[in-house]
Design an enzyme around this catalytic site. Structure first.
Site, short mmCIF file in Angstrom:
data_model
loop_
_atom_site.label_atom_id
_atom_site.label_comp_id
_atom_site.label_asym_id
_atom_site.label_seq_id
_atom_site.Cartn_x
_atom_site.Cartn_y
_atom_site.Cartn_z
N PHE A 178 -75.48 -44.08 53.92
CA PHE A 178 -76.67 -44.87 53.61
C PHE A 178 -76.19 -46.17 52.99
CE2 PHE A 178 -79.86 -46.74 50.98
CZ PHE A 178 -81.10 -46.41 51.50
N GLU A 179 -76.45 -47.27 53.67
CA GLU A 179 -76.13 -48.59 53.16
C GLU A 179 -77.22 -49.55 53.62
OE1 GLU A 179 -71.28 -49.30 53.06
OE2 GLU A 179 -72.41 -49.78 54.86
N ILE A 180 -77.65 -50.41 52.72
CA ILE A 180 -78.44 -51.57 53.10
C ILE A 180 -77.67 -52.76 52.56
CG2 ILE A 180 -80.67 -52.74 52.96
CD1 ILE A 180 -81.95 -50.04 52.34
#
Length: 396
Positions: free
Chosen positions: A298-300
Protein backbone atom coordinates in the site's frame (compact mmCIF):
# COMPACT_ATOMS: atom_id res chain seq x y z
CA UNK A 1 71.87 -86.08 -13.77
CA UNK A 2 68.93 -85.68 -11.49
CA UNK A 3 70.49 -82.55 -10.13
CA UNK A 4 70.90 -81.17 -13.66
CA UNK A 5 67.29 -82.03 -14.54
CA UNK A 6 66.09 -80.28 -11.43
CA UNK A 7 68.31 -77.37 -12.31
CA UNK A 8 66.85 -77.20 -15.83
CA UNK A 9 63.36 -77.56 -14.39
CA UNK A 10 64.16 -74.82 -11.93
CA UNK A 11 65.42 -72.60 -14.72
CA UNK A 12 62.30 -73.29 -16.70
CA UNK A 13 60.14 -72.62 -13.64
CA UNK A 14 62.04 -69.48 -12.87
CA UNK A 15 61.72 -68.37 -16.44
CA UNK A 16 58.02 -69.19 -16.42
CA UNK A 17 57.47 -67.35 -13.13
CA UNK A 18 59.35 -64.33 -14.41
CA UNK A 19 57.26 -64.30 -17.54
CA UNK A 20 54.02 -64.59 -15.52
CA UNK A 21 55.07 -61.79 -13.18
CA UNK A 22 55.86 -59.58 -16.13
CA UNK A 23 52.50 -60.27 -17.67
CA UNK A 24 50.76 -59.63 -14.38
CA UNK A 25 52.61 -56.35 -13.98
CA UNK A 26 51.69 -55.31 -17.51
CA UNK A 27 48.03 -56.27 -16.89
CA UNK A 28 47.91 -54.26 -13.72
CA UNK A 29 49.53 -51.31 -15.43
CA UNK A 30 47.04 -51.58 -18.30
CA UNK A 31 44.15 -51.87 -15.85
CA UNK A 32 45.32 -48.84 -13.88
CA UNK A 33 45.70 -46.94 -17.10
CA UNK A 34 42.17 -47.83 -18.15
CA UNK A 35 40.83 -46.76 -14.74
CA UNK A 36 42.69 -43.45 -14.99
CA UNK A 37 41.27 -42.89 -18.45
CA UNK A 38 37.76 -43.62 -17.19
CA UNK A 39 38.21 -41.18 -14.30
CA UNK A 40 39.57 -38.60 -16.71
CA UNK A 41 36.61 -39.06 -19.04
CA UNK A 42 34.20 -38.72 -16.11
CA UNK A 43 35.99 -35.59 -14.95
CA UNK A 44 35.87 -34.10 -18.45
CA UNK A 45 32.15 -34.87 -18.73
CA UNK A 46 31.50 -33.38 -15.30
CA UNK A 47 33.43 -30.24 -16.18
CA UNK A 48 31.59 -30.00 -19.49
CA UNK A 49 28.24 -30.32 -17.72
CA UNK A 50 29.27 -27.72 -15.18
CA UNK A 51 30.45 -25.38 -17.94
CA UNK A 52 27.15 -25.85 -19.77
CA UNK A 53 25.23 -25.08 -16.59
CA UNK A 54 27.30 -21.98 -15.97
CA UNK A 55 26.81 -20.83 -19.55
CA UNK A 56 23.08 -21.46 -19.26
CA UNK A 57 22.85 -19.50 -16.05
CA UNK A 58 25.06 -16.72 -17.32
CA UNK A 59 23.25 -16.41 -20.65
CA UNK A 60 19.65 -17.62 -20.31
CA UNK A 61 17.81 -18.54 -23.48
CA UNK A 62 16.72 -15.40 -25.36
CA UNK A 63 13.16 -16.68 -25.74
CA UNK A 64 11.68 -13.91 -23.57
CA UNK A 65 13.43 -11.21 -25.56
CA UNK A 66 12.39 -12.87 -28.83
CA UNK A 67 8.78 -13.04 -27.69
CA UNK A 68 8.81 -9.32 -26.93
CA UNK A 69 9.54 -8.69 -30.60
CA UNK A 70 6.63 -10.89 -31.63
CA UNK A 71 3.96 -9.18 -29.49
CA UNK A 72 1.38 -7.02 -31.21
CA UNK A 73 1.02 -3.32 -30.28
CA UNK A 74 -2.19 -4.03 -28.36
CA UNK A 75 -0.39 -6.68 -26.31
CA UNK A 76 2.38 -4.24 -25.43
CA UNK A 77 0.09 -1.35 -24.55
CA UNK A 78 -3.64 -0.80 -24.75
CA UNK A 79 -6.02 1.76 -23.27
CA UNK A 80 -9.72 1.14 -22.91
CA UNK A 81 -11.43 4.48 -22.35
CA UNK A 82 -14.99 4.78 -21.10
CA UNK A 83 -17.24 7.23 -22.98
CA UNK A 84 -18.74 8.35 -19.65
CA UNK A 85 -15.32 9.66 -18.61
CA UNK A 86 -14.66 11.71 -21.75
CA UNK A 87 -15.52 15.01 -20.05
CA UNK A 88 -14.29 14.01 -16.58
CA UNK A 89 -11.97 16.54 -14.90
CA UNK A 90 -10.07 14.93 -12.05
CA UNK A 91 -8.52 17.21 -9.41
CA UNK A 92 -5.20 15.34 -9.54
CA UNK A 93 -3.39 13.54 -12.34
CA UNK A 94 -3.35 10.21 -10.54
CA UNK A 95 -3.97 6.51 -11.10
CA UNK A 96 -4.09 3.16 -9.38
CA UNK A 97 -1.10 1.06 -10.45
CA UNK A 98 -1.46 -2.71 -10.24
CA UNK A 99 1.21 -5.31 -11.01
CA UNK A 100 -0.75 -8.48 -11.67
CA UNK A 101 -0.73 -11.82 -13.49
CA UNK A 102 -3.56 -13.11 -15.65
CA UNK A 103 -3.97 -15.99 -13.19
CA UNK A 104 -4.77 -13.48 -10.42
CA UNK A 105 -7.86 -12.16 -12.17
CA UNK A 106 -10.42 -13.28 -9.61
CA UNK A 107 -8.40 -12.16 -6.59
CA UNK A 108 -8.05 -8.76 -8.23
CA UNK A 109 -11.74 -8.57 -9.13
CA UNK A 110 -12.61 -8.89 -5.44
CA UNK A 111 -10.09 -6.21 -4.51
CA UNK A 112 -11.19 -3.80 -7.22
CA UNK A 113 -14.84 -4.33 -6.33
CA UNK A 114 -14.10 -3.23 -2.74
CA UNK A 115 -11.95 -0.31 -3.87
CA UNK A 116 -14.74 0.88 -6.14
CA UNK A 117 -17.38 0.52 -3.43
CA UNK A 118 -15.31 2.19 -0.72
CA UNK A 119 -13.85 5.00 -2.82
CA UNK A 120 -13.43 5.12 -6.56
CA UNK A 121 -17.00 4.83 -7.81
CA UNK A 122 -17.40 8.42 -6.57
CA UNK A 123 -14.21 9.68 -8.31
CA UNK A 124 -13.45 7.45 -11.32
CA UNK A 125 -9.66 7.58 -11.20
CA UNK A 126 -8.03 5.44 -13.93
CA UNK A 127 -6.25 2.13 -13.50
CA UNK A 128 -2.89 1.07 -14.91
CA UNK A 129 -2.39 -2.70 -15.05
CA UNK A 130 1.15 -4.03 -15.61
CA UNK A 131 2.28 -7.56 -16.39
CA UNK A 132 5.45 -9.27 -17.57
CA UNK A 133 3.27 -11.27 -19.97
CA UNK A 134 0.53 -9.99 -22.29
CA UNK A 135 -2.86 -9.60 -20.68
CA UNK A 136 -5.57 -11.88 -22.00
CA UNK A 137 -8.74 -10.50 -23.53
CA UNK A 138 -10.64 -12.13 -20.66
CA UNK A 139 -8.60 -10.17 -18.12
CA UNK A 140 -9.00 -6.87 -19.96
CA UNK A 141 -12.74 -7.29 -20.37
CA UNK A 142 -13.26 -8.26 -16.72
CA UNK A 143 -11.32 -5.23 -15.47
CA UNK A 144 -13.14 -2.93 -17.85
CA UNK A 145 -16.46 -4.15 -16.44
CA UNK A 146 -15.33 -4.03 -12.80
CA UNK A 147 -14.00 -0.47 -12.78
CA UNK A 148 -15.46 3.01 -13.11
CA UNK A 149 -12.23 4.60 -14.36
CA UNK A 150 -10.45 4.18 -17.66
CA UNK A 151 -8.23 1.10 -17.94
CA UNK A 152 -4.69 0.99 -19.31
CA UNK A 153 -2.88 -2.30 -19.87
CA UNK A 154 0.89 -2.46 -20.26
CA UNK A 155 3.58 -5.06 -20.89
CA UNK A 156 6.78 -4.77 -18.85
CA UNK A 157 9.95 -4.58 -21.00
CA UNK A 158 12.26 -7.58 -20.78
CA UNK A 159 15.15 -5.44 -19.50
CA UNK A 160 13.02 -4.35 -16.55
CA UNK A 161 11.97 -7.89 -15.62
CA UNK A 162 15.20 -9.85 -15.74
CA UNK A 163 18.44 -10.44 -13.91
CA UNK A 164 20.87 -7.78 -15.14
CA UNK A 165 24.02 -9.00 -16.93
CA UNK A 166 26.42 -7.73 -14.26
CA UNK A 167 24.96 -10.06 -11.61
CA UNK A 168 26.76 -13.39 -11.24
CA UNK A 169 23.92 -15.79 -12.00
CA UNK A 170 25.70 -18.77 -10.44
CA UNK A 171 26.19 -16.89 -7.17
CA UNK A 172 22.60 -15.65 -7.32
CA UNK A 173 21.17 -19.13 -7.88
CA UNK A 174 23.30 -20.47 -5.05
CA UNK A 175 22.13 -17.67 -2.74
CA UNK A 176 18.50 -18.46 -3.56
CA UNK A 177 19.04 -22.15 -2.85
CA UNK A 178 20.75 -21.37 0.46
CA UNK A 179 18.01 -18.99 1.58
CA UNK A 180 15.39 -21.53 0.54
CA UNK A 181 12.49 -21.69 2.96
CA UNK A 182 14.07 -19.52 5.65
CA UNK A 183 11.81 -16.65 4.56
CA UNK A 184 8.87 -16.24 2.19
CA UNK A 185 10.02 -16.40 -1.45
CA UNK A 186 13.56 -17.14 -0.29
CA UNK A 187 14.33 -19.29 -3.33
CA UNK A 188 12.21 -17.38 -5.85
CA UNK A 189 13.84 -15.61 -8.77
CA UNK A 190 10.56 -14.16 -10.03
CA UNK A 191 9.93 -12.53 -6.64
CA UNK A 192 13.34 -10.88 -6.86
CA UNK A 193 12.54 -9.62 -10.33
CA UNK A 194 9.34 -8.13 -8.94
CA UNK A 195 11.19 -6.39 -6.08
CA UNK A 196 13.73 -4.93 -8.50
CA UNK A 197 10.96 -3.80 -10.85
CA UNK A 198 8.95 -2.14 -8.08
CA UNK A 199 12.13 -0.50 -6.76
CA UNK A 200 13.36 1.08 -9.95
CA UNK A 201 11.20 0.67 -13.02
CA UNK A 202 7.43 0.77 -12.56
CA UNK A 203 7.38 4.59 -12.62
CA UNK A 204 9.30 4.56 -15.91
CA UNK A 205 6.55 2.75 -17.81
CA UNK A 206 5.14 4.99 -20.59
CA UNK A 207 1.59 4.45 -19.33
CA UNK A 208 2.47 6.47 -16.23
CA UNK A 209 3.91 9.43 -18.11
CA UNK A 210 0.71 11.45 -17.78
CA UNK A 211 0.33 10.96 -14.03
CA UNK A 212 1.76 12.79 -11.01
CA UNK A 213 0.61 10.45 -8.22
CA UNK A 214 0.03 6.73 -7.93
CA UNK A 215 -1.75 4.41 -5.52
CA UNK A 216 -0.34 0.90 -5.46
CA UNK A 217 -2.88 -1.91 -5.26
CA UNK A 218 -2.26 -5.66 -5.15
CA UNK A 219 -4.54 -8.62 -5.96
CA UNK A 220 -6.28 -10.07 -2.92
CA UNK A 221 -6.00 -7.10 -0.58
CA UNK A 222 -9.08 -5.75 1.17
CA UNK A 223 -10.31 -2.22 1.73
CA UNK A 224 -12.34 -2.65 4.88
CA UNK A 225 -13.62 0.90 5.44
CA UNK A 226 -15.33 3.66 3.56
CA UNK A 227 -12.81 6.26 2.36
CA UNK A 228 -14.85 9.50 2.64
CA UNK A 229 -12.20 11.83 1.20
CA UNK A 230 -9.81 11.85 -1.76
CA UNK A 231 -6.31 10.68 -0.69
CA UNK A 232 -4.81 11.88 -3.99
CA UNK A 233 -6.16 15.39 -3.47
CA UNK A 234 -5.06 15.32 0.17
CA UNK A 235 -1.50 14.52 -0.95
CA UNK A 236 -1.45 17.30 -3.54
CA UNK A 237 -3.10 19.95 -1.35
CA UNK A 238 -0.80 19.29 1.63
CA UNK A 239 2.51 18.90 -0.21
CA UNK A 240 2.76 15.26 0.79
CA UNK A 241 5.17 13.07 -1.15
CA UNK A 242 4.72 9.61 0.35
CA UNK A 243 1.83 7.92 2.16
CA UNK A 244 1.63 4.57 3.96
CA UNK A 245 -0.76 2.63 6.15
CA UNK A 246 1.28 -0.27 7.66
CA UNK A 247 4.90 -0.45 8.78
CA UNK A 248 6.82 -3.44 10.13
CA UNK A 249 10.27 -5.02 10.34
CA UNK A 250 12.11 -6.83 7.57
CA UNK A 251 13.67 -10.31 7.76
CA UNK A 252 17.36 -9.55 8.47
CA UNK A 253 18.61 -12.45 6.32
CA UNK A 254 17.16 -10.78 3.21
CA UNK A 255 19.00 -7.45 3.62
CA UNK A 256 22.36 -8.37 5.11
CA UNK A 257 24.30 -5.75 3.15
CA UNK A 258 21.55 -3.26 2.25
CA UNK A 259 22.38 -0.83 5.05
CA UNK A 260 26.11 -1.07 4.34
CA UNK A 261 25.44 -0.38 0.66
CA UNK A 262 23.13 2.52 1.54
CA UNK A 263 25.81 4.10 3.70
CA UNK A 264 28.28 3.68 0.84
CA UNK A 265 25.82 5.56 -1.38
CA UNK A 266 25.48 8.33 1.20
CA UNK A 267 29.26 8.68 1.31
CA UNK A 268 29.51 8.77 -2.47
CA UNK A 269 26.68 11.30 -2.91
CA UNK A 270 26.85 13.79 -0.03
CA UNK A 271 25.04 16.36 -2.18
CA UNK A 272 21.80 14.41 -1.72
CA UNK A 273 21.83 14.72 2.08
CA UNK A 274 18.63 16.36 3.36
CA UNK A 275 18.42 18.31 6.65
CA UNK A 276 15.73 17.05 9.03
CA UNK A 277 15.52 13.67 7.33
CA UNK A 278 13.99 10.74 9.20
CA UNK A 279 16.85 8.24 9.21
CA UNK A 280 16.60 8.05 13.01
CA UNK A 281 13.30 6.18 12.55
CA UNK A 282 15.04 3.16 11.07
CA UNK A 283 18.42 3.17 12.83
CA UNK A 284 19.53 1.54 16.06
CA UNK A 285 21.36 3.44 18.84
CA UNK A 286 24.68 2.11 17.52
CA UNK A 287 23.95 3.25 13.96
CA UNK A 288 22.72 0.00 12.45
CA UNK A 289 19.50 -0.73 10.56
CA UNK A 290 16.58 -1.69 12.81
CA UNK A 291 14.69 -3.32 9.90
CA UNK A 292 11.74 -0.87 10.01
CA UNK A 293 10.07 -0.15 6.69
CA UNK A 294 6.80 1.01 5.18
CA UNK A 295 4.88 -1.96 3.78
CA UNK A 296 4.89 -0.93 0.16
CA UNK A 297 1.99 -3.09 -1.04
CA UNK A 298 0.00 0.00 0.00
CA UNK A 299 1.59 3.23 -1.17
CA UNK A 300 0.20 6.55 -2.28
CA UNK A 301 3.09 8.62 -3.55
CA UNK A 302 4.32 11.32 -5.86
CA UNK A 303 5.83 9.84 -9.00
CA UNK A 304 8.22 12.78 -9.19
CA UNK A 305 9.89 11.46 -6.03
CA UNK A 306 10.79 8.18 -7.70
CA UNK A 307 11.81 9.96 -10.90
CA UNK A 308 14.07 12.40 -9.03
CA UNK A 309 17.85 12.38 -9.61
CA UNK A 310 18.56 11.38 -6.02
CA UNK A 311 16.19 8.42 -6.04
CA UNK A 312 17.41 7.21 -9.43
CA UNK A 313 21.03 7.53 -8.30
CA UNK A 314 20.20 5.50 -5.19
CA UNK A 315 18.42 2.77 -7.12
CA UNK A 316 21.20 2.52 -9.71
CA UNK A 317 23.76 2.26 -6.91
CA UNK A 318 21.82 -0.58 -5.28
CA UNK A 319 21.14 -2.29 -8.60
CA UNK A 320 24.84 -2.37 -9.47
CA UNK A 321 25.58 -3.93 -6.08
CA UNK A 322 23.42 -6.92 -7.08
CA UNK A 323 21.61 -7.36 -3.77
CA UNK A 324 18.19 -7.77 -5.34
CA UNK A 325 19.37 -11.21 -6.51
CA UNK A 326 22.43 -12.06 -4.40
CA UNK A 327 20.30 -11.45 -1.31
CA UNK A 328 16.58 -10.65 -1.47
CA UNK A 329 16.34 -6.89 -1.15
CA UNK A 330 12.69 -5.93 -1.17
CA UNK A 331 11.18 -2.80 -2.66
CA UNK A 332 9.65 -1.98 0.74
CA UNK A 333 12.96 -1.37 2.57
CA UNK A 334 14.42 0.29 -0.53
CA UNK A 335 11.51 2.75 -0.76
CA UNK A 336 11.62 3.31 3.00
CA UNK A 337 15.34 4.01 3.13
CA UNK A 338 14.94 6.47 0.26
CA UNK A 339 12.04 8.21 1.98
CA UNK A 340 14.05 8.43 5.21
CA UNK A 341 17.10 9.86 3.41
CA UNK A 342 15.44 12.29 1.03
CA UNK A 343 12.26 13.52 2.78
CA UNK A 344 11.38 15.10 6.10
CA UNK A 345 8.51 13.96 8.27
CA UNK A 346 6.12 16.67 7.09
CA UNK A 347 6.27 15.21 3.57
CA UNK A 348 5.17 11.73 4.69
CA UNK A 349 1.65 10.82 5.79
CA UNK A 350 0.17 7.91 7.73
CA UNK A 351 -3.18 7.01 6.17
CA UNK A 352 -5.48 5.47 8.79
CA UNK A 353 -7.38 3.62 6.07
CA UNK A 354 -9.02 0.24 6.57
CA UNK A 355 -6.69 -2.11 4.72
CA UNK A 356 -5.79 -5.80 4.87
CA UNK A 357 -2.93 -7.66 3.22
CA UNK A 358 -2.43 -11.15 4.57
CA UNK A 359 -1.48 -11.48 7.41
CA UNK A 360 -1.64 -7.85 8.63
CA UNK A 361 -4.22 -5.10 8.65
CA UNK A 362 -4.71 -1.47 9.51
CA UNK A 363 -8.07 -0.74 11.05
CA UNK A 364 -9.22 2.71 12.23
CA UNK A 365 -9.65 2.77 16.00
CA UNK A 366 -12.17 5.60 16.29
CA UNK A 367 -15.23 3.71 17.65
CA UNK A 368 -17.91 5.71 15.84
CA UNK A 369 -16.11 5.83 12.48
CA UNK A 370 -15.33 2.12 12.70
CA UNK A 371 -18.91 1.18 13.59
CA UNK A 372 -20.42 3.28 10.81
CA UNK A 373 -17.93 2.65 8.02
CA UNK A 374 -15.79 -0.47 8.59
CA UNK A 375 -15.95 -4.24 8.81
CA UNK A 376 -12.51 -4.74 10.43
CA UNK A 377 -11.60 -5.40 14.08
CA UNK A 378 -9.56 -2.45 15.42
CA UNK A 379 -8.07 -4.63 18.16
CA UNK A 380 -6.23 -6.59 15.47
CA UNK A 381 -4.74 -3.54 13.80
CA UNK A 382 -1.02 -3.79 13.07
CA UNK A 383 -0.39 -0.64 15.05
CA UNK A 384 -0.77 -2.72 18.25
CA UNK A 385 1.70 -5.37 17.06
CA UNK A 386 5.19 -5.36 18.62
CA UNK A 387 6.70 -5.60 15.13
CA UNK A 388 4.98 -2.43 13.98
CA UNK A 389 7.11 0.69 13.56
CA UNK A 390 4.19 3.10 13.09
CA UNK A 391 4.04 4.41 16.66
CA UNK A 392 7.77 5.10 16.52
CA UNK A 393 7.16 7.03 13.31
CA UNK A 394 4.33 9.07 14.83
CA UNK A 395 6.55 9.87 17.83
CA UNK A 396 9.30 11.45 15.69
Amino acid sequence: MIRSLWAKRGENTSSSNGSSAGLLHRDRHHHDGMQSQKHLVKLILLLAALAAAVLYLAKPPPIERALMLAYSPSQIRESRLKPANAELKLPVRAAFVILVRNSELHELRATVRQLEDQFNSRHRYPYVFLNNEPFTDEFKQAMEWATSGDCHFGLIPYEHWSMPPWVDRVRAKWAMAMMGSQVPYGDSESYRKMCRYESGFFFQHPLLDDFDYYWRVEPGVEFSCLIPYDPFKFMADNNKVYGFTISLREFPVTVRTLWKTTNAFRAAYPEYAVPNNTLQWLTTPNGGYNMCHFWSNFEIASLSFFRSPQYMAYFDFLDRAGGFFLERWGDAPVHSLAVAMFLNKSQVHYFDIGYYHNPFQNCPTDPQFNAENCFCNPNRSMIFNDDSCTNAWLDL
